[in-house]
Design a protein around this motif. Structure first.
Motif, PDB file in Angstrom:
ATOM      1  N   GLU A   1       3.987 -55.526 -17.137  1.00 26.82           N
ATOM      2  CA  GLU A   1       3.240 -55.100 -15.946  1.00 26.82           C
ATOM      3  C   GLU A   1       2.589 -53.728 -16.112  1.00 26.82           C
ATOM      4  OE1 GLU A   1       2.567 -57.104 -13.506  1.00 26.82           O
ATOM      5  OE2 GLU A   1       3.912 -58.673 -14.207  1.00 26.82           O
ATOM      6  N   HIS A   2       2.441 -53.270 -17.344  1.00 22.30           N
ATOM      7  CA  HIS A   2       1.792 -51.971 -17.580  1.00 22.30           C
ATOM      8  C   HIS A   2       0.367 -51.996 -17.019  1.00 22.30           C
ATOM      9  CE1 HIS A   2       0.521 -48.300 -19.540  1.00 22.30           C
ATOM     10  NE2 HIS A   2      -0.582 -48.945 -19.871  1.00 22.30           N
ATOM     11  N   ARG A   3      -0.047 -50.870 -16.490  1.00 20.47           N
ATOM     12  CA  ARG A   3      -1.398 -50.763 -15.927  1.00 20.47           C
ATOM     13  C   ARG A   3      -2.215 -49.773 -16.745  1.00 20.47           C
ATOM     14  NH1 ARG A   3      -1.916 -52.967 -10.869  1.00 20.47           N
ATOM     15  NH2 ARG A   3       0.029 -53.747 -10.008  1.00 20.47           N
ATOM     16  N   ASP A   4      -3.440 -50.175 -17.059  1.00 19.06           N
ATOM     17  CA  ASP A   4      -4.336 -49.271 -17.768  1.00 19.06           C
ATOM     18  C   ASP A   4      -4.950 -48.284 -16.774  1.00 19.06           C
ATOM     19  OD1 ASP A   4      -6.378 -50.653 -16.456  1.00 19.06           O
ATOM     20  OD2 ASP A   4      -7.180 -51.581 -18.266  1.00 19.06           O
ATOM     21  N   LYS A   5      -5.929 -47.523 -17.208  1.00 22.00           N
ATOM     22  CA  LYS A   5      -6.525 -46.484 -16.357  1.00 22.00           C
ATOM     23  C   LYS A   5      -7.151 -47.053 -15.083  1.00 22.00           C
ATOM     24  CE  LYS A   5      -9.294 -42.343 -16.806  1.00 22.00           C
ATOM     25  NZ  LYS A   5     -10.083 -41.531 -17.743  1.00 22.00           N
ATOM     26  N   LYS A   6      -7.676 -48.276 -15.159  1.00 25.18           N
ATOM     27  CA  LYS A   6      -8.273 -48.917 -13.986  1.00 25.18           C
ATOM     28  C   LYS A   6      -7.236 -49.639 -13.127  1.00 25.18           C
ATOM     29  CE  LYS A   6     -12.654 -49.745 -16.311  1.00 25.18           C
ATOM     30  NZ  LYS A   6     -13.571 -50.780 -16.800  1.00 25.18           N
ATOM     31  N   GLY A   7      -6.010 -49.633 -13.584  1.00 27.24           N
ATOM     32  CA  GLY A   7      -4.956 -50.316 -12.842  1.00 27.24           C
ATOM     33  C   GLY A   7      -4.843 -51.789 -13.180  1.00 27.24           C
ATOM     34  N   PHE A   8      -5.498 -52.215 -14.262  1.00 27.10           N
ATOM     35  CA  PHE A   8      -5.433 -53.621 -14.669  1.00 27.10           C
ATOM     36  C   PHE A   8      -4.154 -53.884 -15.440  1.00 27.10           C
ATOM     37  CE2 PHE A   8     -10.351 -54.222 -14.977  1.00 27.10           C
ATOM     38  CZ  PHE A   8     -10.444 -54.100 -13.593  1.00 27.10           C
ATOM     39  N   THR A   9      -3.490 -54.967 -15.093  1.00 25.38           N
ATOM     40  CA  THR A   9      -2.322 -55.431 -15.841  1.00 25.38           C
ATOM     41  C   THR A   9      -2.812 -56.308 -16.995  1.00 25.38           C
ATOM     42  OG1 THR A   9      -2.074 -57.428 -14.515  1.00 25.38           O
ATOM     43  CG2 THR A   9      -0.891 -55.437 -13.745  1.00 25.38           C
ATOM     44  N   PRO A  10      -1.949 -56.614 -17.945  1.00 24.36           N
ATOM     45  CA  PRO A  10      -2.355 -57.536 -19.012  1.00 24.36           C
ATOM     46  C   PRO A  10      -2.850 -58.881 -18.464  1.00 24.36           C
ATOM     47  CG  PRO A  10      -0.367 -56.389 -19.662  1.00 24.36           C
ATOM     48  CD  PRO A  10      -0.636 -56.016 -18.224  1.00 24.36           C
ATOM     49  N   LEU A  11      -2.246 -59.378 -17.387  1.00 26.07           N
ATOM     50  CA  LEU A  11      -2.682 -60.646 -16.799  1.00 26.07           C
ATOM     51  C   LEU A  11      -4.101 -60.533 -16.228  1.00 26.07           C
ATOM     52  CD1 LEU A  11      -2.042 -63.576 -16.073  1.00 26.07           C
ATOM     53  CD2 LEU A  11      -1.028 -62.730 -13.933  1.00 26.07           C
ATOM     54  N   ILE A  12      -4.390 -59.460 -15.545  1.00 29.45           N
ATOM     55  CA  ILE A  12      -5.734 -59.269 -14.995  1.00 29.45           C
ATOM     56  C   ILE A  12      -6.755 -59.193 -16.134  1.00 29.45           C
ATOM     57  CG2 ILE A  12      -7.247 -57.704 -13.711  1.00 29.45           C
ATOM     58  CD1 ILE A  12      -4.801 -56.966 -11.968  1.00 29.45           C
ATOM     59  N   LEU A  13      -6.413 -58.474 -17.196  1.00 32.08           N
ATOM     60  CA  LEU A  13      -7.330 -58.360 -18.338  1.00 32.08           C
ATOM     61  C   LEU A  13      -7.591 -59.721 -18.973  1.00 32.08           C
ATOM     62  CD1 LEU A  13      -5.912 -55.143 -20.039  1.00 32.08           C
ATOM     63  CD2 LEU A  13      -8.172 -55.397 -19.011  1.00 32.08           C
ATOM     64  N   ALA A  14      -6.534 -60.464 -19.250  1.00 32.67           N
ATOM     65  CA  ALA A  14      -6.689 -61.769 -19.904  1.00 32.67           C
ATOM     66  C   ALA A  14      -7.470 -62.749 -19.028  1.00 32.67           C
ATOM     67  CB  ALA A  14      -5.319 -62.343 -20.255  1.00 32.67           C
ATOM     68  N   ALA A  15      -7.206 -62.734 -17.723  1.00 39.30           N
ATOM     69  CA  ALA A  15      -7.907 -63.641 -16.806  1.00 39.30           C
ATOM     70  C   ALA A  15      -9.384 -63.274 -16.689  1.00 39.30           C
ATOM     71  CB  ALA A  15      -7.249 -63.604 -15.428  1.00 39.30           C
ATOM     72  N   THR A  16      -9.677 -61.988 -16.626  1.00 39.20           N
ATOM     73  CA  THR A  16     -11.063 -61.527 -16.524  1.00 39.20           C
ATOM     74  C   THR A  16     -11.874 -61.938 -17.755  1.00 39.20           C
ATOM     75  OG1 THR A  16     -10.346 -59.623 -15.237  1.00 39.20           O
ATOM     76  CG2 THR A  16     -12.523 -59.478 -16.243  1.00 39.20           C
ATOM     77  N   LEU A  17     -11.231 -61.919 -18.907  1.00 39.63           N
ATOM     78  CA  LEU A  17     -11.925 -62.224 -20.159  1.00 39.63           C
ATOM     79  C   LEU A  17     -11.857 -63.699 -20.532  1.00 39.63           C
ATOM     80  CD1 LEU A  17     -10.803 -59.022 -22.032  1.00 39.63           C
ATOM     81  CD2 LEU A  17     -13.085 -59.548 -21.175  1.00 39.63           C
ATOM     82  N   GLY A  18     -11.128 -64.487 -19.745  1.00 40.29           N
ATOM     83  CA  GLY A  18     -11.095 -65.929 -19.959  1.00 40.29           C
ATOM     84  C   GLY A  18     -10.151 -66.426 -21.032  1.00 40.29           C
ATOM     85  N   TYR A  19      -9.131 -65.673 -21.369  1.00 43.96           N
ATOM     86  CA  TYR A  19      -8.163 -66.093 -22.387  1.00 43.96           C
ATOM     87  C   TYR A  19      -7.076 -66.950 -21.738  1.00 43.96           C
ATOM     88  CZ  TYR A  19     -10.504 -62.687 -25.337  1.00 43.96           C
ATOM     89  OH  TYR A  19     -11.443 -61.984 -26.051  1.00 43.96           O
ATOM     90  N   GLN A  20      -7.371 -68.233 -21.644  1.00 44.33           N
ATOM     91  CA  GLN A  20      -6.499 -69.166 -20.920  1.00 44.33           C
ATOM     92  C   GLN A  20      -5.076 -69.210 -21.478  1.00 44.33           C
ATOM     93  OE1 GLN A  20      -8.849 -72.572 -21.770  1.00 44.33           O
ATOM     94  NE2 GLN A  20     -10.638 -71.386 -21.224  1.00 44.33           N
ATOM     95  N   ARG A  21      -4.957 -69.308 -22.786  1.00 45.77           N
ATOM     96  CA  ARG A  21      -3.621 -69.423 -23.382  1.00 45.77           C
ATOM     97  C   ARG A  21      -2.801 -68.153 -23.179  1.00 45.77           C
ATOM     98  NH1 ARG A  21      -3.555 -73.431 -28.289  1.00 45.77           N
ATOM     99  NH2 ARG A  21      -1.585 -72.345 -28.512  1.00 45.77           N
ATOM    100  N   ILE A  22      -3.449 -67.021 -23.183  1.00 47.32           N
ATOM    101  CA  ILE A  22      -2.732 -65.761 -22.933  1.00 47.32           C
ATOM    102  C   ILE A  22      -2.323 -65.691 -21.467  1.00 47.32           C
ATOM    103  CG2 ILE A  22      -2.937 -63.249 -22.887  1.00 47.32           C
ATOM    104  CD1 ILE A  22      -4.594 -63.458 -25.440  1.00 47.32           C
ATOM    105  N   VAL A  23      -3.186 -66.151 -20.565  1.00 48.45           N
ATOM    106  CA  VAL A  23      -2.829 -66.202 -19.143  1.00 48.45           C
ATOM    107  C   VAL A  23      -1.588 -67.077 -18.962  1.00 48.45           C
ATOM    108  CG1 VAL A  23      -3.571 -67.052 -16.874  1.00 48.45           C
ATOM    109  CG2 VAL A  23      -5.142 -65.697 -18.273  1.00 48.45           C
ATOM    110  N   GLN A  24      -1.587 -68.246 -19.588  1.00 52.01           N
ATOM    111  CA  GLN A  24      -0.420 -69.142 -19.497  1.00 52.01           C
ATOM    112  C   GLN A  24       0.823 -68.469 -20.057  1.00 52.01           C
ATOM    113  OE1 GLN A  24      -1.883 -72.583 -21.641  1.00 52.01           O
ATOM    114  NE2 GLN A  24      -2.358 -73.658 -19.737  1.00 52.01           N
TER     115      GLN A  24
END
Length: 181
Positions: A102-125
């Protein structure tokens, strides 16, 4: 120095020369006889091996690496970079080794938000399987992974988040938009 074998021991006598080889072989080691010193490098090698064994035991055979160390500029960790880059195997390895999911980057994005935004389905799963919070919100605009995936047009990630992650499709961000509006 005089060396000889007595039984199975090697003995050394300082400053004493035997009168003949026959006379010295009949005596035994006395208090003035010492075992031979180890070679100079043996003590150093033994010390290094001992320290290495202690270090391995205390670190479970791995050097200490802070998996959650973040960059100063964007607060990226190894996990957020792996998610943003689509590196599924690395994401799995980092999570299994204890990286903070659940780490948040400077924009407050979690790894899940990043992966979903970029369309990495398998990483989201994968992140959902390992317990990532599907309702985590970015700090700036309060978007969830579903909101970000919808805005980016990542249909497959939206479907995964709704079906497997049971994301809230009624969540409203800071602009009062829902993911589907």
């Amino acid at each position: 120095i005089h060396e000889r074998l007595v039984g199975s021991e090697m003995c050394i006598r300082d400053r004493q020369q035997p009168s003949s080889p026959l006379s010295s072989s009949s005596s035994t080691c006395s208090d003035d006889w010492l075992p031979p010193p180890p070679p100079p490098f043996a003590a150093a090698a033994a010390y290094l091996i001992q320290q290495s064994m202690k270090n391995k035991a205390s670190q479970n055979n791995y050097p200490h690496i802070d998996l959650d160390a973040a960059t100063e500029s964007n607060h990226d960790t190894a996990l957020t970079v792996a998610c943003a880059g689509g590196h599924e195997e690395l994401v799995k390895l980092l999570i299994e080794k204890g990286a903070h999911i659940e780490h948040r980057d400077k924009k407050g994005f979690t790894p899940l938000i990043l992966a979903a935004t970029l369309g990495y389905q398998r990483i989201v799963q994968l992140l959902l399987i390992y317990g990532a919070d599907v309702e985590a919100q970015s700090e700036r605009n309060k978007d969830t992974a579903l909101s970000a995936a919808c805005q980016a047009g990542k249909y497959e990630c939206c479907e995964i988040l709704l079906t497997k992650g049971q994301a809230n499709k009624e969540h409203r961000n800071i602009s009062d938009y829902t993911p589907l509006s």
